[in-house]
Enzyme design. Structure first.
Site, PDB file in Angstrom:
ATOM      1  N   PHE A 131       0.850  -1.192   0.000  1.00 13.04           N
ATOM      2  CA  PHE A 131       0.000   0.000   0.000  1.00 13.04           C
ATOM      3  C   PHE A 131       0.893   1.253   0.000  1.00 13.04           C
ATOM      4  O   PHE A 131       1.821   1.350   0.801  1.00 13.04           O
ATOM      5  CB  PHE A 131      -0.898  -0.040   1.241  1.00 13.04           C
ATOM      6  N   ASP A 203       2.222  -4.787   9.108  1.00 16.35           N
ATOM      7  CA  ASP A 203       1.035  -3.948   8.953  1.00 16.35           C
ATOM      8  C   ASP A 203      -0.175  -4.880   8.887  1.00 16.35           C
ATOM      9  O   ASP A 203      -0.287  -5.704   7.969  1.00 16.35           O
ATOM     10  CB  ASP A 203       1.162  -3.103   7.677  1.00 16.35           C
ATOM     11  N   TYR A 228     -10.560   1.470  11.238  1.00 12.91           N
ATOM     12  CA  TYR A 228     -11.809   1.721  10.506  1.00 12.91           C
ATOM     13  C   TYR A 228     -12.154   0.651   9.479  1.00 12.91           C
ATOM     14  O   TYR A 228     -13.148   0.767   8.775  1.00 12.91           O
ATOM     15  CB  TYR A 228     -11.809   3.106   9.853  1.00 12.91           C
ATOM     16  N   LYS A 229     -11.322  -0.378   9.344  1.00 14.78           N
ATOM     17  CA  LYS A 229     -11.637  -1.443   8.387  1.00 14.78           C
ATOM     18  C   LYS A 229     -12.452  -2.531   9.104  1.00 14.78           C
ATOM     19  O   LYS A 229     -13.588  -2.278   9.483  1.00 14.78           O
ATOM     20  CB  LYS A 229     -10.350  -1.948   7.742  1.00 14.78           C
ATOM     21  N   ARG A 377     -12.614  -5.609  -6.006  1.00 15.57           N
ATOM     22  CA  ARG A 377     -12.330  -6.151  -4.656  1.00 15.57           C
ATOM     23  C   ARG A 377     -13.636  -6.427  -3.908  1.00 15.57           C
ATOM     24  O   ARG A 377     -14.552  -5.595  -3.905  1.00 15.57           O
ATOM     25  CB  ARG A 377     -11.549  -5.137  -3.809  1.00 15.57           C
TER      26      ARG A 377
HETATM   27  C1  LIG Z   1      -5.775   1.011   4.886  1.00 14.65           C
HETATM   28  C2  LIG Z   1      -4.295   0.928   4.969  1.00 14.65           C
HETATM   29  C3  LIG Z   1      -3.568   1.959   5.566  1.00 14.65           C
HETATM   30  C4  LIG Z   1      -4.284   3.187   6.030  1.00 14.65           C
HETATM   31  O1  LIG Z   1      -3.472   4.174   6.496  1.00 14.65           O
HETATM   32  P1  LIG Z   1      -4.104   5.519   7.050  1.00 14.65           P
HETATM   33  O2  LIG Z   1      -3.014   6.157   7.782  1.00 14.65           O
HETATM   34  O3  LIG Z   1      -5.277   5.124   7.915  1.00 14.65           O
HETATM   35  O4  LIG Z   1      -4.611   6.314   5.912  1.00 14.65           O
HETATM   36  C5  LIG Z   1      -2.200   1.794   5.688  1.00 14.65           C
HETATM   37  N1  LIG Z   1      -1.583   0.688   5.236  1.00 14.65           N
HETATM   38  C6  LIG Z   1      -2.266  -0.315   4.635  1.00 14.65           C
HETATM   39  C7  LIG Z   1      -1.554  -1.522   4.150  1.00 14.65           C
HETATM   40  C8  LIG Z   1      -3.641  -0.218   4.477  1.00 14.65           C
HETATM   41  O5  LIG Z   1      -4.320  -1.187   3.879  1.00 14.65           O
END
Ligand SMILES: *Cc1c(COP(=O)(O)O)cnc(C)c1O
Length: 418
Positions: A131, A203, A228-229, A377
């Site tokens: 990501f 992560d 939030y996921k 997805r």
């Molecule tokens: C959703 C996600 C994030 C989100 O980061 P934010 O700081 O909340 O914007 C980070 N890393 C991964 C791999 C994600 O899937």
């Protein structure tokens, strides 16, 4: 019209829902009627508990209690309290997890702390298709650690273990890939990093709340994850940090603020770190967001993580089977690993008109999302996704793809957020 999906799949789904040990949890969610929500891997839905928790925080704690609520409602202890609620969901002890800031910010803090624990080593090993925020943050963490520090970016498919040598300080990996749902072997790769003398940062953005994690059992050094996921903490909910007990002495993280101070209300000009996981705190947390996440987490109290994983695997397998046996099978290439145990809680398909297909699907009441250029997805959140939802979603997806209903929808602008 030709049958898109074998009728037998609908009856199997109904039977699976009737026998589902997690079936009762759906009532904890306030989902719009006639919507099949398969995007909880991007934003978890509203729970009744979250609405009530935020409303009580606003009306009573803030409205009546005012500044006194830092003590009377224990806002000051909230980061620890919510961390302790997340801990069992990732296989950690309650005192080893703290809730704070965003995933991005927490990644920066944890990478800084990990690099500081490996002086003389200069490399972060990471995957190029991770990501993007993780890429940008790792780059900055390396730059600011010193002139010789850098990130080694592995290309897709490149062997991770082969990159681990005596110059590697940190192996940084995302456990479940956001595009494909492919899941890494946490135990094996953590072992490989340790064998090379490196630390590992995981992560867990697409894992926490979806997988039966065991960070302590896997000897993970540091982990971060998203509120939030799959934890349903609300848009922009605070994130979390895990640090193994062995690393909690002498934490040197780069964003020390007064909340990380051993005695913040001494207002001392010199920094002296708090002991334990609280050393990762920075400044005053957003209390409304954290109380919202806390309330959303309350529904997990009696959930067995093995039930979560079992149902997640079954939902994913049913979706893959429904698509693979539909008339649309030749037009949808699986982008996720075929073997269910190698997937997180998400299934993705390639389609050349992914954007248009997803727009048409959303118009048909099935919410997933797409990632450029061609990935559809679908996330499966075992607490509220039913087996019948999955079969219906596959049925509508197949109909759109077979009928070619996506061309017109492709022109429609879905907005800046995909
Ligand atoms: C959703 C996600 C994030 C989100 O980061 P934010 O700081 O909340 O914007 C980070 N890393 C991964 C791999 C994600 O899937």
């Amino acid at each position: 019209m030709a049958a898109r999906i074998d009728a037998d799949l609908f009856s199997r789904a109904k039977a699976a829902d009737a026998a589902d040990p997690l079936g009762g949890y759906r009532a904890a969610f306030d989902l719009p009627v006639d919507t099949i929500y398969l995007d909880g891997n991007s934003l978890g839905p509203l729970t009744h508990a979250a609405r009530d928790g935020v409303s009580a925080t606003v009306d009573t704690e803030w409205g009546r209690g005012l500044v006194g609520s830092w003590n009377t409602a224990d806002w000051i202890g909230l980061a620890y309290r919510v961390g302790a609620m997340i801990a069992p969901l990732i296989g950690a002890a309650p005192e080893d997890v703290i809730c704070c800031d965003s995933t991005s910010v927490n990644l920066y803090k944890v990478l800084g702390a990990a690099l500081a624990k490996r002086p003389g080593r200069h490399r972060i090993v990471a995957e190029r298709d991770n990501f993007p925020t993780d890429l940008y943050i790792a780059d900055q963490a390396a730059r600011r650690a010193g002139p010789a520090h850098h990130v080694q970016w592995l290309a897709p498919g490149q062997m991770i273990e082969a990159a681990l040598d005596e110059d590697v300080a940190v192996l940084m990996l995302t456990h479940v890939d956001y595009r494909t749902g492919a899941m890494h072997d946490m135990a094996g790769l953590t072992r490989a990093a340790h064998a090379a003398g490196a630390l590992v940062v995981w992560d867990l953005a697409h894992s926490a709340g979806a997988i039966d994690l065991d960070v302590a059992g896997c000897n993970v050094d540091f982990a971060i994850g998203c509120g939030y996921k799959y934890l349903n903490g609300g848009p922009g909910a605070p994130a979390f940090i895990y640090a193994a007990p062995v690393h909690q002495a002498d934490i040197e993280q780069p964003l020390t603020g007064w909340f990380a101070h051993a005695a913040p209300f001494d207002f001392s000009p010199g920094f002296e770190s708090r002991a334990g996981i609280g050393a990762f705190l920075t400044g005053t947390p957003g209390i409304l967001g954290m109380r919202c996440l806390e309330a959303a987490l309350s529904i997990w109290r009696d959930v067995e993580l093995s039930d979560i994983r079992d149902k997640s695997l079954a939902l994913g397998a049913l979706f893959v089977e429904a698509v693979a046996t539909s008339d649309a099978a030749p037009m949808l290439a699986l982008a996720s690993p075929r073997e269910p145990s190698r997937r997180g809680s998400q299934v993705s398909f390639h389609h050349p008109a992914a954007h248009g297909v997803m727009q048409a699907l959303i118009a048909d009441g099935v919410i997933g999302d797409m990632r450029a250029p061609d990935i559809l997805r679908f996330g499966f959140a075992p607490l509220y996704t039913r087996y019948i939802d999955v079969v219906r979603a596959a049925d509508r997806l197949a109909a759109i793809v077979v009928d070619g209903r996506f061309e017109s929808a492709a022109a429609a602008d879905g907005g800046a957020v995909t």
